[in-house]
Design a protein around this motif. Structure first.
Motif, PDB file in Angstrom:
ATOM      1  N   MET A  10       0.852  -1.191   0.000  1.00  0.00           N
ATOM      2  CA  MET A  10       0.000   0.000   0.000  1.00  0.00           C
ATOM      3  C   MET A  10       0.885   1.237   0.000  1.00  0.00           C
ATOM      4  SD  MET A  10      -2.802  -1.015   2.913  1.00  0.00           S
ATOM      5  CE  MET A  10      -1.571  -1.360   4.153  1.00  0.00           C
ATOM      6  N   THR A  15      -2.126   3.311   3.697  1.00  0.00           N
ATOM      7  CA  THR A  15      -1.814   2.801   5.030  1.00  0.00           C
ATOM      8  C   THR A  15      -2.471   3.674   6.096  1.00  0.00           C
ATOM      9  OG1 THR A  15       0.288   1.943   4.205  1.00  0.00           O
ATOM     10  CG2 THR A  15       0.071   2.166   6.599  1.00  0.00           C
ATOM     11  N   ARG A  48       1.391  -5.302   2.910  1.00  0.00           N
ATOM     12  CA  ARG A  48       0.117  -5.568   3.593  1.00  0.00           C
ATOM     13  C   ARG A  48       0.225  -6.606   4.702  1.00  0.00           C
ATOM     14  NH1 ARG A  48      -4.285  -3.371   0.888  1.00  0.00           N
ATOM     15  NH2 ARG A  48      -3.836  -2.718  -1.233  1.00  0.00           N
TER      16      ARG A  48
END
Length: 115
Positions: A10, A15, A48
């Motif tokens: 991300m 995030t 992730r």
């Protein structure tokens, strides 16, 4: 491969949205080595696997501190998301989520730099 890497990560903004904080808080977590990110192009990407149910994996900081500098993101990604015999087939992420000792995971991670 880089498309897979991108998909499993991300941006800082994504995030921040996941954690319900602002971008500066995410930057702070990264600079204090409570989260890990790696450069991709001109941006940082946050894997992730560091999150479960919208929260940072428990005791992740001790693991992040053990990540060898310059380690390929795919190497750490593979380790953290693959079942390990040391954890009866659980992934290091699952082991940490179940309250496992982060020093054991940190040891595995630091070992990646010795290959």
């Amino acid at each position: 491969e880089s498309a897979d890497t991108f998909a499993s990560t991300m941006s800082i903004a994504e995030t921040a949205t996941l954690l319900g904080v602002d971008r500066s808080r995410v930057s702070q977590l990264l600079s204090h080595r409570r989260l890990w990110a790696f450069p991709m192009g001109r941006n940082k990407r946050v894997p992730r696997w560091q999150f479960l149910s919208g929260n940072v994996v428990p005791n992740l900081g001790q693991v992040v501190e053990a990540i060898p500098p310059g380690l390929a993101p795919q190497a750490i990604d593979g380790l953290m998301t693959t079942g390990q015999p040391e954890f009866d087939g659980a992934t290091p992420v699952e082991f940490l989520a179940d309250g496992g000792d982060p020093r054991v995971v940190a040891g595995l991670v630091s070992g990646l730099g010795r290959w």
